[in-house]
Write an enzyme that holds these catalytic residues in place. Structure first.
Site, PDB file in Angstrom:
ATOM      1  N   THR A  12       0.557  -1.082  -0.001  1.00  0.00           N
ATOM      2  CA  THR A  12       0.127  -0.155   0.051  1.00  0.00           C
ATOM      3  C   THR A  12       0.836   1.352  -0.089  1.00  0.00           C
ATOM      4  O   THR A  12       1.987   1.152   0.551  1.00  0.00           O
ATOM      5  CB  THR A  12      -0.925   0.076   1.154  1.00  0.00           C
ATOM      6  N   GLY A  13       0.467   2.177  -0.652  1.00  0.00           N
ATOM      7  CA  GLY A  13       1.464   3.250  -0.910  1.00  0.00           C
ATOM      8  C   GLY A  13       2.419   3.323  -1.535  1.00  0.00           C
ATOM      9  O   GLY A  13       3.533   3.639  -1.262  1.00  0.00           O
ATOM     10  N   GLY A  14       2.438   2.543  -2.677  1.00  0.00           N
ATOM     11  CA  GLY A  14       3.408   1.924  -3.315  1.00  0.00           C
ATOM     12  C   GLY A  14       3.836   2.816  -4.442  1.00  0.00           C
ATOM     13  O   GLY A  14       4.841   2.322  -5.400  1.00  0.00           O
ATOM     14  N   SER A  16       5.184   5.896  -4.471  1.00  0.00           N
ATOM     15  CA  SER A  16       6.116   7.048  -4.011  1.00  0.00           C
ATOM     16  C   SER A  16       6.946   6.649  -2.882  1.00  0.00           C
ATOM     17  O   SER A  16       6.733   5.692  -2.251  1.00  0.00           O
ATOM     18  CB  SER A  16       5.494   8.358  -3.870  1.00  0.00           C
ATOM     19  N   GLY A  17       8.106   7.052  -2.580  1.00  0.00           N
ATOM     20  CA  GLY A  17       8.879   7.119  -1.644  1.00  0.00           C
ATOM     21  C   GLY A  17       9.392   5.974  -1.196  1.00  0.00           C
ATOM     22  O   GLY A  17       9.753   4.941  -1.948  1.00  0.00           O
ATOM     23  N   ILE A  18       9.151   5.284   0.000  1.00  0.00           N
ATOM     24  CA  ILE A  18       9.533   4.107   0.752  1.00  0.00           C
ATOM     25  C   ILE A  18       8.900   2.999  -0.196  1.00  0.00           C
ATOM     26  O   ILE A  18       9.250   1.832  -0.294  1.00  0.00           O
ATOM     27  CB  ILE A  18       9.164   3.973   1.976  1.00  0.00           C
ATOM     28  N   GLY A  19       7.756   3.246  -0.115  1.00  0.00           N
ATOM     29  CA  GLY A  19       6.686   2.144  -1.247  1.00  0.00           C
ATOM     30  C   GLY A  19       7.096   1.774  -2.416  1.00  0.00           C
ATOM     31  O   GLY A  19       7.106   0.623  -2.870  1.00  0.00           O
ATOM     32  N   SER A 137       7.732   4.235  12.914  1.00  0.00           N
ATOM     33  CA  SER A 137       8.516   5.342  12.617  1.00  0.00           C
ATOM     34  C   SER A 137       9.210   5.248  14.063  1.00  0.00           C
ATOM     35  O   SER A 137       8.625   4.875  15.057  1.00  0.00           O
ATOM     36  CB  SER A 137       7.875   6.474  12.399  1.00  0.00           C
ATOM     37  N   TYR A 150       0.539  11.880  15.099  1.00  0.00           N
ATOM     38  CA  TYR A 150       1.256  10.964  14.225  1.00  0.00           C
ATOM     39  C   TYR A 150       2.031   9.986  15.041  1.00  0.00           C
ATOM     40  O   TYR A 150       1.776   8.707  14.679  1.00  0.00           O
ATOM     41  CB  TYR A 150       2.276  11.921  13.465  1.00  0.00           C
TER      42      TYR A 150
END
Length: 249
Positions: A12-14, A16-19, A137, A150
């Protein structure tokens, strides 16, 4: 031999960034990768970058209908899942005096509710002996001004891993957490901060990292690959900090 040859992975959230970095690495290691994200144009761009071993499905993890659609498509195309990387999340700072109900609900809706149901709804398709990786995190341990909501959401993620490791032990499903330190990702551009504020925040954080720099998304991806593969076959319920020594030193 590739570490994930023949595996089906959902990230999921793939887009951009880490994904995205993880999706690229998984595909390189032989997996077929299914990525999700809220913005279709970014998904299509990411799929093209990943290559032939990827498909993209638009959706918001906080929307149950979108998660149902995701897994219905995965079931129809592949019939099962080997790896879930519950990566989607947001970080929007707010000091306690300014926290609103809307801010709280949005953060917990994506980071906690969305992650929980991402995993729950994957379980019927997840093979026994599969791997679940949750993105938390360093703020689940370290306090930063303005990040209370957060941080609480990421502490909940850490707690889920402990409980789910116990609950899923009969199926030999390994649930682990990766907790990045400060990483160079687009998330900083989405915090609602000015360029000057982002630069000042970055300089301040870098001084707290023993290695003296922000990490890269590909460095987190390598840690996720370890937790997803048989290299970590005797690893369950852990919180793997990838933070340049920030928490430990």
């Amino acid at each position: 031999m590739s570490k994930l040859s023949g595996k089906i992975a959902v990230i999921t959230g793939g887009n951009s960034g880490i994904g995205l970095a993880t999706a690229k690495l998984f595909a390189k290691e032989g997996a077929t990768v299914v990525i999700t994200g809220r913005r279709l144009a970014e998904i299509n761009t990411a799929v093209a970058e990943i290559g032939g071993n990827a498909i993209g499905i638009q959706g918001d993890v906080s929307n149950m209908a979108d998660l149902d659609k995701l897994y219905a498509e995965v079931k129809a195309k592949f019939g099962h899942i080997d790896i879930v990387f519950a990566n989607a999340g947001i970080a929007e700072p707010s000091p306690i005096e300014a926290v609103t109900e809307e801010h709280f609900d949005k953060t917990f809706g994506i980071n906690v509710k969305g992650l929980l149901f991402t995993v729950q709804k994957a379980l019927p398709l997840l093979v026994d002996g599969g791997s679940v990786i949750l993105n938390s995190s360093v703020v689940n341990t370290v306090g930063f001004e303005g990040f209370g909501v957060y941080a609480a959401s990421k502490a909940a993620v850490r707690s889920f891993a402990r409980t789910w490791t116990a609950e899923l032990k009969a199926r030999k499903i390994r649930v682990n957490v990766v907790s990045p330190g400060p990483i160079e990702t687009p998330i900083f551009d989405k915090m609602g901060l000015s360029v000057e504020q982002i630069e000042a925040f970055g300089e301040n954080i870098s001084t707290q990292v023993p290695l003296g720099r922000f990490g890269r998304p590909d460095e987190i991806a390598q840690a996720v690959l370890f937790l997803a593969s048989s290299d970590s076959s005797y690893v369950a319920g852990i919180d793997l900090y990838v933070d340049g020594g920030m928490v430990s030193v």
